[in-house]
Design a protein around this motif. Structure first.
Motif, PDB file in Angstrom:
ATOM      1  N   ALA A 108       0.809  -1.218   0.000  1.00  0.00           N
ATOM      2  CA  ALA A 108       0.000   0.000   0.000  1.00  0.00           C
ATOM      3  C   ALA A 108       0.841   1.267   0.000  1.00  0.00           C
ATOM      4  CB  ALA A 108      -0.939  -0.003   1.202  1.00  0.00           C
ATOM      5  N   THR A 109       2.113   1.162   0.395  1.00  0.00           N
ATOM      6  CA  THR A 109       2.973   2.345   0.442  1.00  0.00           C
ATOM      7  C   THR A 109       3.820   2.513  -0.821  1.00  0.00           C
ATOM      8  OG1 THR A 109       4.842   1.190   1.476  1.00  0.00           O
ATOM      9  CG2 THR A 109       3.133   2.068   2.940  1.00  0.00           C
ATOM     10  N   ALA A 110       3.737   1.560  -1.742  1.00  0.00           N
ATOM     11  CA  ALA A 110       4.641   1.570  -2.890  1.00  0.00           C
ATOM     12  C   ALA A 110       4.415   2.779  -3.795  1.00  0.00           C
ATOM     13  CB  ALA A 110       4.485   0.278  -3.683  1.00  0.00           C
ATOM     14  N   ALA A 111       3.159   3.171  -4.003  1.00  0.00           N
ATOM     15  CA  ALA A 111       2.897   4.331  -4.849  1.00  0.00           C
ATOM     16  C   ALA A 111       3.451   5.598  -4.208  1.00  0.00           C
ATOM     17  CB  ALA A 111       1.394   4.472  -5.097  1.00  0.00           C
ATOM     18  N   SER A 112       3.307   5.708  -2.875  1.00  0.00           N
ATOM     19  CA  SER A 112       3.864   6.853  -2.159  1.00  0.00           C
ATOM     20  C   SER A 112       5.377   6.899  -2.313  1.00  0.00           C
ATOM     21  CB  SER A 112       3.504   6.769  -0.675  1.00  0.00           C
ATOM     22  OG  SER A 112       2.113   6.774  -0.483  1.00  0.00           O
ATOM     23  N   THR A 113       6.006   5.734  -2.183  1.00  0.00           N
ATOM     24  CA  THR A 113       7.458   5.669  -2.303  1.00  0.00           C
ATOM     25  C   THR A 113       7.915   6.104  -3.692  1.00  0.00           C
ATOM     26  OG1 THR A 113       7.571   3.882  -0.681  1.00  0.00           O
ATOM     27  CG2 THR A 113       9.453   4.140  -2.158  1.00  0.00           C
ATOM     28  N   ALA A 114       7.229   5.611  -4.726  1.00  0.00           N
ATOM     29  CA  ALA A 114       7.581   5.993  -6.095  1.00  0.00           C
ATOM     30  C   ALA A 114       7.441   7.492  -6.299  1.00  0.00           C
ATOM     31  CB  ALA A 114       6.693   5.233  -7.080  1.00  0.00           C
ATOM     32  N   LEU A 115       6.364   8.062  -5.746  1.00  0.00           N
ATOM     33  CA  LEU A 115       6.149   9.497  -5.893  1.00  0.00           C
ATOM     34  C   LEU A 115       7.223  10.292  -5.159  1.00  0.00           C
ATOM     35  CD1 LEU A 115       4.511  11.923  -6.812  1.00  0.00           C
ATOM     36  CD2 LEU A 115       3.049  11.614  -4.805  1.00  0.00           C
ATOM     37  N   LEU A 116       7.548   9.880  -3.953  1.00  0.00           N
ATOM     38  CA  LEU A 116       8.538  10.614  -3.172  1.00  0.00           C
ATOM     39  C   LEU A 116       9.922  10.564  -3.808  1.00  0.00           C
ATOM     40  CD1 LEU A 116       7.398   9.632   0.421  1.00  0.00           C
ATOM     41  CD2 LEU A 116       7.167  11.846  -0.699  1.00  0.00           C
ATOM     42  N   GLU A 117      10.272   9.427  -4.366  1.00  0.00           N
ATOM     43  CA  GLU A 117      11.552   9.331  -5.063  1.00  0.00           C
ATOM     44  C   GLU A 117      11.578  10.266  -6.272  1.00  0.00           C
ATOM     45  OE1 GLU A 117      11.951   5.210  -5.940  1.00  0.00           O
ATOM     46  OE2 GLU A 117      12.635   4.676  -3.908  1.00  0.00           O
ATOM     47  N   PHE A 118      10.458  10.347  -6.966  1.00  0.00           N
ATOM     48  CA  PHE A 118      10.372  11.257  -8.105  1.00  0.00           C
ATOM     49  C   PHE A 118      10.471  12.707  -7.643  1.00  0.00           C
ATOM     50  CE2 PHE A 118       7.547  14.016 -10.608  1.00  0.00           C
ATOM     51  CZ  PHE A 118       8.237  14.023 -11.803  1.00  0.00           C
ATOM     52  N   LEU A 119       9.754  13.045  -6.562  1.00  0.00           N
ATOM     53  CA  LEU A 119       9.775  14.416  -6.062  1.00  0.00           C
ATOM     54  C   LEU A 119      11.175  14.817  -5.606  1.00  0.00           C
ATOM     55  CD1 LEU A 119       6.441  14.542  -4.012  1.00  0.00           C
ATOM     56  CD2 LEU A 119       6.887  15.435  -6.313  1.00  0.00           C
ATOM     57  N   GLU A 120      11.895  13.868  -5.028  1.00  0.00           N
ATOM     58  CA  GLU A 120      13.262  14.160  -4.597  1.00  0.00           C
ATOM     59  C   GLU A 120      14.126  14.558  -5.791  1.00  0.00           C
ATOM     60  OE1 GLU A 120      16.042  14.861  -1.768  1.00  0.00           O
ATOM     61  OE2 GLU A 120      13.963  14.247  -1.428  1.00  0.00           O
ATOM     62  N   SER A 121      13.894  13.920  -6.926  1.00  0.00           N
ATOM     63  CA  SER A 121      14.674  14.253  -8.119  1.00  0.00           C
ATOM     64  C   SER A 121      14.285  15.620  -8.681  1.00  0.00           C
ATOM     65  CB  SER A 121      14.465  13.176  -9.192  1.00  0.00           C
ATOM     66  OG  SER A 121      13.156  13.239  -9.737  1.00  0.00           O
ATOM     67  N   ARG A 122      13.072  16.088  -8.344  1.00  0.00           N
ATOM     68  CA  ARG A 122      12.620  17.385  -8.841  1.00  0.00           C
ATOM     69  C   ARG A 122      13.252  18.546  -8.084  1.00  0.00           C
ATOM     70  NH1 ARG A 122      10.177  18.795 -13.272  1.00  0.00           N
ATOM     71  NH2 ARG A 122       9.399  20.579 -12.099  1.00  0.00           N
ATOM     72  N   ARG A 123      13.619  18.319  -6.837  1.00  0.00           N
ATOM     73  CA  ARG A 123      14.197  19.362  -5.980  1.00  0.00           C
ATOM     74  C   ARG A 123      13.289  20.597  -5.904  1.00  0.00           C
ATOM     75  NH1 ARG A 123      18.999  17.786  -4.390  1.00  0.00           N
ATOM     76  NH2 ARG A 123      20.184  16.280  -5.635  1.00  0.00           N
ATOM     77  N   ALA A 124      12.011  20.373  -5.788  1.00  0.00           N
ATOM     78  CA  ALA A 124      11.066  21.476  -5.638  1.00  0.00           C
ATOM     79  C   ALA A 124      11.133  22.029  -4.222  1.00  0.00           C
ATOM     80  CB  ALA A 124       9.651  20.999  -5.951  1.00  0.00           C
ATOM     81  N   ASP A 125      10.835  23.319  -4.080  1.00  0.00           N
ATOM     82  CA  ASP A 125      10.809  23.931  -2.755  1.00  0.00           C
ATOM     83  C   ASP A 125       9.591  23.486  -1.959  1.00  0.00           C
ATOM     84  OD1 ASP A 125      13.100  25.308  -3.401  1.00  0.00           O
ATOM     85  OD2 ASP A 125      12.025  27.127  -4.012  1.00  0.00           O
ATOM     86  N   ARG A 126       8.537  23.142  -2.671  1.00  0.00           N
ATOM     87  CA  ARG A 126       7.265  22.870  -2.000  1.00  0.00           C
ATOM     88  C   ARG A 126       6.511  21.796  -2.757  1.00  0.00           C
ATOM     89  NH1 ARG A 126       2.307  27.254  -1.568  1.00  0.00           N
ATOM     90  NH2 ARG A 126       1.217  26.346   0.218  1.00  0.00           N
ATOM     91  N   CYS A 127       5.908  20.871  -2.018  1.00  0.00           N
ATOM     92  CA  CYS A 127       5.023  19.866  -2.607  1.00  0.00           C
ATOM     93  C   CYS A 127       3.711  19.899  -1.852  1.00  0.00           C
ATOM     94  CB  CYS A 127       5.642  18.471  -2.524  1.00  0.00           C
ATOM     95  SG  CYS A 127       4.512  17.167  -3.081  1.00  0.00           S
ATOM     96  N   VAL A 128       2.600  20.020  -2.586  1.00  0.00           N
ATOM     97  CA  VAL A 128       1.280  20.101  -1.965  1.00  0.00           C
ATOM     98  C   VAL A 128       0.373  19.039  -2.573  1.00  0.00           C
ATOM     99  CG1 VAL A 128      -0.669  21.575  -1.381  1.00  0.00           C
ATOM    100  CG2 VAL A 128       1.603  22.580  -1.682  1.00  0.00           C
ATOM    101  N   TYR A 129      -0.152  18.184  -1.718  1.00  0.00           N
ATOM    102  CA  TYR A 129      -1.117  17.167  -2.127  1.00  0.00           C
ATOM    103  C   TYR A 129      -2.504  17.740  -1.865  1.00  0.00           C
ATOM    104  CZ  TYR A 129      -3.647  12.671  -1.828  1.00  0.00           C
ATOM    105  OH  TYR A 129      -4.536  11.636  -1.985  1.00  0.00           O
ATOM    106  N   VAL A 130      -3.228  18.066  -2.942  1.00  0.00           N
ATOM    107  CA  VAL A 130      -4.558  18.666  -2.823  1.00  0.00           C
ATOM    108  C   VAL A 130      -5.590  17.587  -3.097  1.00  0.00           C
ATOM    109  CG1 VAL A 130      -6.087  20.501  -3.607  1.00  0.00           C
ATOM    110  CG2 VAL A 130      -3.607  20.861  -3.626  1.00  0.00           C
ATOM    111  N   THR A 131      -6.413  17.281  -2.117  1.00  0.00           N
ATOM    112  CA  THR A 131      -7.332  16.153  -2.245  1.00  0.00           C
ATOM    113  C   THR A 131      -8.728  16.491  -1.744  1.00  0.00           C
ATOM    114  OG1 THR A 131      -7.740  13.859  -1.561  1.00  0.00           O
ATOM    115  CG2 THR A 131      -6.543  15.240  -0.006  1.00  0.00           C
ATOM    116  N   GLY A 132      -9.697  15.955  -2.439  1.00  0.00           N
ATOM    117  CA  GLY A 132     -11.076  16.049  -1.974  1.00  0.00           C
ATOM    118  C   GLY A 132     -11.517  14.792  -1.276  1.00  0.00           C
ATOM    119  N   LEU A 133     -10.593  13.846  -1.129  1.00  0.00           N
ATOM    120  CA  LEU A 133     -10.886  12.552  -0.521  1.00  0.00           C
ATOM    121  C   LEU A 133     -10.282  12.459   0.871  1.00  0.00           C
ATOM    122  CD1 LEU A 133      -9.997  10.337  -3.608  1.00  0.00           C
ATOM    123  CD2 LEU A 133     -12.240  11.252  -3.005  1.00  0.00           C
ATOM    124  N   GLN A 134     -10.660  11.399   1.582  1.00  0.00           N
ATOM    125  CA  GLN A 134     -10.004  11.110   2.844  1.00  0.00           C
ATOM    126  C   GLN A 134      -8.550  10.762   2.540  1.00  0.00           C
ATOM    127  OE1 GLN A 134     -11.768   7.932   5.048  1.00  0.00           O
ATOM    128  NE2 GLN A 134     -10.297   8.037   6.715  1.00  0.00           N
TER     129      GLN A 134
END
Length: 262
Positions: A108-134
């Motif tokens: 269940a955490t694999a998609a999160s891990t893939a996303l975080l590894e990608f975000l690390e390569s982006r070196r963005a100052d800010r990451c915001v997860y905008v959701t209408g779901l739980q």
């Protein structure tokens, strides 16, 4: 025509309607079954009790050789019932629970891990997860370990909130949204407000789909491997009705598919 006794059944709860991952899984299940000369029988129900009634009916009247279960949990009542009525099954189960039945196991955490590894390569100052779901717990837990400033925003107005996030950011920002249609709407709204995508704000969708792929600008998304998982479930269902020993197989890991919005 194939003997109805060589049919595999799947009951789909209404709360999975519109989920691109679940849709991909269901469509892909049929491939191995058709190749093996079997039928794939589906039923749509509104709640757990209706699902259980369907299994009791199948067990009583016959015609279904085995069942595929989606979204299995610890101490799942469906498993107890299927064992009671002696109806073979295979389950899509999380790696966080112990199983003693045929299953395709999903981390269940694999998609999160893939996303975080990608975000690390982006070196963005800010990451915001905008959701209408739980907020999915594994996603939130994974974000806690991230070294960058990561925010989770729950809102009924995903598009409007995404624009506010973009306009309020002073450096490179990544916005993550759940839904493919929302992702398309967010992309359009950002461009209407003069936000450069991906120069100012990168956009990522949590679940890849044809909508992401065919948008006016193709949207970067997480391929959660629904097609491969469905094919594994179909093959496992065939094995479950013919073999006495149970086997488990790990689902392939999700990957970020990089497109025009990052």
């Amino acid at each position: 025509m194939t003997d109805q006794g060589e049919s595999i059944g799947l009951v789909i709860r209404h709360d999975r309607d519109g989920d691109p991952v679940a849709d991909g899984i269901v469509r892909a299940i049929a491939g191995p079954l058709v190749a093996a000369g079997m039928r794939f029988v589906t039923r749509s129900v509104s709640d757990e009790e209706s699902e259980l009634r369907t299994y009791r009916l199948w067990g009583r009247v016959g015609g279904i050789a085995g069942v595929i279960l989606l979204g299995v949990a610890d101490d799942d009542p469906r498993i107890r019932l299927l064992r009671q009525i002696d109806l073979p099954f295979v389950a899509l189960a999380p790696t966080s629970i112990e199983v003693d039945y045929p299953a395709v196991l999903v981390d269940a955490t694999a998609a999160s891990t893939a996303l975080l590894e990608f975000l690390e390569s982006r070196r963005a100052d800010r990451c915001v997860y905008v959701t209408g779901l739980q907020i999915p717990e594994p996603f939130g837990a994974a974000l806690d370990d991230d070294r960058r400033a990561t925010e989770i925003v729950q809102t009924k107005d995903v598009v409007g909130e995404s624009v506010r996030v973009a306009e309020g950011s002073s450096g490179p920002t990544v916005i993550v949204v759940d839904d493919d249609h929302e992702a398309v709407a967010v992309l359009g709204a950002l461009e209407e407000h003069g936000v450069r995508v991906p120069a100012d704000v990168a956009l990522v969708c949590w679940s890849d789909s044809l909508v992401c792929q065919s948008s006016s600008r193709a949207i970067t998304a997480i391929d959660r491997r629904g097609r491969e998982v469905g094919a594994l479930l179909g093959a496992a269902a065939i094995a479950a009705i013919h073999d006495d020993e149970f086997t488990t197989v790990a689902a392939p890991a999700p990957v970020v598919v990089v497109r025009e919005t990052t």
